[in-house]
Design a protein around this motif. Sequence first.
Motif, PDB file in Angstrom:
ATOM      1  N   ILE A   1      69.512  14.161  45.990  1.00  0.00           N
ATOM      2  CA  ILE A   1      70.596  15.089  45.702  1.00  0.00           C
ATOM      3  C   ILE A   1      71.873  14.470  46.248  1.00  0.00           C
ATOM      4  CG2 ILE A   1      71.551  17.401  46.024  1.00  0.00           C
ATOM      5  CD1 ILE A   1      68.706  18.448  46.392  1.00  0.00           C
ATOM      6  N   VAL A   2      72.844  14.293  45.361  1.00  0.00           N
ATOM      7  CA  VAL A   2      74.131  13.719  45.754  1.00  0.00           C
ATOM      8  C   VAL A   2      75.059  14.867  46.136  1.00  0.00           C
ATOM      9  CG1 VAL A   2      76.076  12.289  45.029  1.00  0.00           C
ATOM     10  CG2 VAL A   2      73.771  11.795  44.167  1.00  0.00           C
ATOM     11  N   THR A   3      75.428  14.907  47.422  1.00  0.00           N
ATOM     12  CA  THR A   3      76.304  15.953  47.943  1.00  0.00           C
ATOM     13  C   THR A   3      77.609  15.320  48.422  1.00  0.00           C
ATOM     14  OG1 THR A   3      75.635  15.797  50.264  1.00  0.00           O
ATOM     15  CG2 THR A   3      74.238  17.129  48.817  1.00  0.00           C
ATOM     16  N   ARG A   4      78.549  16.146  48.845  1.00  0.00           N
ATOM     17  CA  ARG A   4      79.793  15.631  49.436  1.00  0.00           C
ATOM     18  C   ARG A   4      79.512  14.859  50.723  1.00  0.00           C
ATOM     19  NH1 ARG A   4      83.135  21.037  49.497  1.00  0.00           N
ATOM     20  NH2 ARG A   4      82.427  21.742  47.480  1.00  0.00           N
TER      21      ARG A   4
ATOM     22  N   ALA B   1      69.347  21.330  32.973  1.00  0.00           N
ATOM     23  CA  ALA B   1      68.746  20.179  32.285  1.00  0.00           C
ATOM     24  C   ALA B   1      69.541  18.895  32.510  1.00  0.00           C
ATOM     25  CB  ALA B   1      68.609  20.472  30.793  1.00  0.00           C
ATOM     26  N   ASP B   2      70.852  19.010  32.781  1.00  0.00           N
ATOM     27  CA  ASP B   2      71.673  17.821  33.008  1.00  0.00           C
ATOM     28  C   ASP B   2      71.589  17.316  34.450  1.00  0.00           C
ATOM     29  OD1 ASP B   2      73.208  19.658  34.430  1.00  0.00           O
ATOM     30  OD2 ASP B   2      75.023  19.373  33.227  1.00  0.00           O
ATOM     31  N   GLY B   3      70.766  17.985  35.283  1.00  0.00           N
ATOM     32  CA  GLY B   3      70.593  17.551  36.668  1.00  0.00           C
ATOM     33  C   GLY B   3      71.578  18.166  37.648  1.00  0.00           C
ATOM     34  N   ARG B   4      72.437  19.040  37.188  1.00  0.00           N
ATOM     35  CA  ARG B   4      73.387  19.722  38.087  1.00  0.00           C
ATOM     36  C   ARG B   4      72.757  20.995  38.647  1.00  0.00           C
ATOM     37  NH1 ARG B   4      77.920  16.832  39.640  1.00  0.00           N
ATOM     38  NH2 ARG B   4      78.560  15.574  37.880  1.00  0.00           N
ATOM     39  N   ILE B   5      73.022  21.266  39.913  1.00  0.00           N
ATOM     40  CA  ILE B   5      72.491  22.478  40.541  1.00  0.00           C
ATOM     41  C   ILE B   5      73.252  23.685  40.016  1.00  0.00           C
ATOM     42  CG2 ILE B   5      72.213  23.730  42.722  1.00  0.00           C
ATOM     43  CD1 ILE B   5      71.756  20.985  44.061  1.00  0.00           C
ATOM     44  N   LEU B   6      72.517  24.648  39.495  1.00  0.00           N
ATOM     45  CA  LEU B   6      73.076  25.882  38.962  1.00  0.00           C
ATOM     46  C   LEU B   6      73.277  26.912  40.069  1.00  0.00           C
ATOM     47  CD1 LEU B   6      73.761  27.828  36.571  1.00  0.00           C
ATOM     48  CD2 LEU B   6      71.303  28.341  36.474  1.00  0.00           C
ATOM     49  N   ARG B   7      72.226  27.107  40.863  1.00  0.00           N
ATOM     50  CA  ARG B   7      72.233  28.179  41.870  1.00  0.00           C
ATOM     51  C   ARG B   7      71.271  27.825  42.986  1.00  0.00           C
ATOM     52  NH1 ARG B   7      68.898  33.041  42.658  1.00  0.00           N
ATOM     53  NH2 ARG B   7      70.157  34.467  43.895  1.00  0.00           N
TER      54      ARG B   7
ATOM     55  N   ALA C   1      68.078  27.218  33.295  1.00  0.00           N
ATOM     56  CA  ALA C   1      67.743  26.114  34.197  1.00  0.00           C
ATOM     57  C   ALA C   1      66.521  25.380  33.651  1.00  0.00           C
ATOM     58  CB  ALA C   1      67.467  26.628  35.607  1.00  0.00           C
ATOM     59  N   ARG C   2      66.412  24.128  33.975  1.00  0.00           N
ATOM     60  CA  ARG C   2      65.272  23.317  33.552  1.00  0.00           C
ATOM     61  C   ARG C   2      64.200  23.283  34.632  1.00  0.00           C
ATOM     62  NH1 ARG C   2      63.677  18.286  30.943  1.00  0.00           N
ATOM     63  NH2 ARG C   2      61.501  18.132  31.578  1.00  0.00           N
ATOM     64  N   ALA C   3      64.640  23.349  35.910  1.00  0.00           N
ATOM     65  CA  ALA C   3      63.696  23.142  37.005  1.00  0.00           C
ATOM     66  C   ALA C   3      64.114  23.930  38.243  1.00  0.00           C
ATOM     67  CB  ALA C   3      63.616  21.652  37.344  1.00  0.00           C
ATOM     68  N   VAL C   4      63.143  24.055  39.158  1.00  0.00           N
ATOM     69  CA  VAL C   4      63.397  24.663  40.465  1.00  0.00           C
ATOM     70  C   VAL C   4      62.843  23.716  41.517  1.00  0.00           C
ATOM     71  CG1 VAL C   4      62.973  26.612  41.992  1.00  0.00           C
ATOM     72  CG2 VAL C   4      63.185  27.001  39.534  1.00  0.00           C
ATOM     73  N   LEU C   5      63.668  23.423  42.511  1.00  0.00           N
ATOM     74  CA  LEU C   5      63.229  22.647  43.660  1.00  0.00           C
ATOM     75  C   LEU C   5      63.079  23.614  44.823  1.00  0.00           C
ATOM     76  CD1 LEU C   5      62.691  20.033  45.269  1.00  0.00           C
ATOM     77  CD2 LEU C   5      65.178  19.880  45.624  1.00  0.00           C
TER      78      LEU C   5
ATOM     79  N   ARG D   1      75.116  22.173  47.423  1.00  0.00           N
ATOM     80  CA  ARG D   1      75.848  23.267  46.783  1.00  0.00           C
ATOM     81  C   ARG D   1      75.665  23.243  45.267  1.00  0.00           C
ATOM     82  NH1 ARG D   1      79.369  21.303  50.811  1.00  0.00           N
ATOM     83  NH2 ARG D   1      79.909  22.905  52.318  1.00  0.00           N
ATOM     84  N   PRO D   2      75.895  24.382  44.614  1.00  0.00           N
ATOM     85  CA  PRO D   2      75.910  24.384  43.148  1.00  0.00           C
ATOM     86  C   PRO D   2      76.907  23.335  42.637  1.00  0.00           C
ATOM     87  CG  PRO D   2      75.869  26.631  43.942  1.00  0.00           C
ATOM     88  CD  PRO D   2      76.088  25.738  45.146  1.00  0.00           C
ATOM     89  N   GLY D   3      76.523  22.649  41.584  1.00  0.00           N
ATOM     90  CA  GLY D   3      77.350  21.575  41.029  1.00  0.00           C
ATOM     91  C   GLY D   3      76.930  20.199  41.497  1.00  0.00           C
ATOM     92  N   ASP D   4      76.220  20.115  42.648  1.00  0.00           N
ATOM     93  CA  ASP D   4      75.727  18.813  43.113  1.00  0.00           C
ATOM     94  C   ASP D   4      74.737  18.267  42.095  1.00  0.00           C
ATOM     95  OD1 ASP D   4      77.276  19.009  45.400  1.00  0.00           O
ATOM     96  OD2 ASP D   4      75.603  19.506  46.732  1.00  0.00           O
ATOM     97  N   ARG D   5      74.631  16.936  42.052  1.00  0.00           N
ATOM     98  CA  ARG D   5      73.776  16.274  41.070  1.00  0.00           C
ATOM     99  C   ARG D   5      72.424  15.897  41.689  1.00  0.00           C
ATOM    100  NH1 ARG D   5      74.182  14.627  36.214  1.00  0.00           N
ATOM    101  NH2 ARG D   5      76.443  14.705  36.068  1.00  0.00           N
TER     102      ARG D   5
END
Length: 161
Positions: free
Chosen positions: A42-45, A106-112, A131-135, A148-152
């Motif tokens: 997960i790529v975060t700030r 599905a694009d790999g961005r965190i929704l929620r 959403a495509r998946a849940v981690l 955070r939401p929006g992270d890849r």
Amino acid sequence: MNFDRKAVWSIARGWLAGILVIAGFATAGAPARAASFQPLEIVTRNGVQVFSVEMATTEEEKQTGLMYRKELADGKGMLFDFKPEQEISMWMKNTYVSLDMIFIRADGRILRIAENTEPMSTKIISSRGPARAVLEVVAGTAQKYGIRPGDRVGHPLFGTK
């Protein structure tokens, strides 16, 4: 010595059925384990956070998830594949460990992110959008690593990594 084949077969079937029933009881309360572990990033700030995740792809694996587990180590998790992208509903029934549920598009961005879920609860936890998946990771992970939401999310499921 004469054997009545039907009688012998009947006894053998009874024994086999008994063994199968006992085997079923022995595994009924045991947590199912997903088939494989894979790296996920997960790529975060704050940088890149790397996790080792079990894949939940079959219906049985998705229904069982992390139920019955007494612990989940930091850096570990379970990734549920709900292809195609859809509204996802989860719950914590029979789950002893508080989790952070990270819903991923599905694009790999965190929704929620549903943080610090309540163990053993049957309250529905929704993705609140497609959403495509849940981690699922141990509770507090999102806050600890600044997720955070929006992270890849980098994983083959999303066409990355």
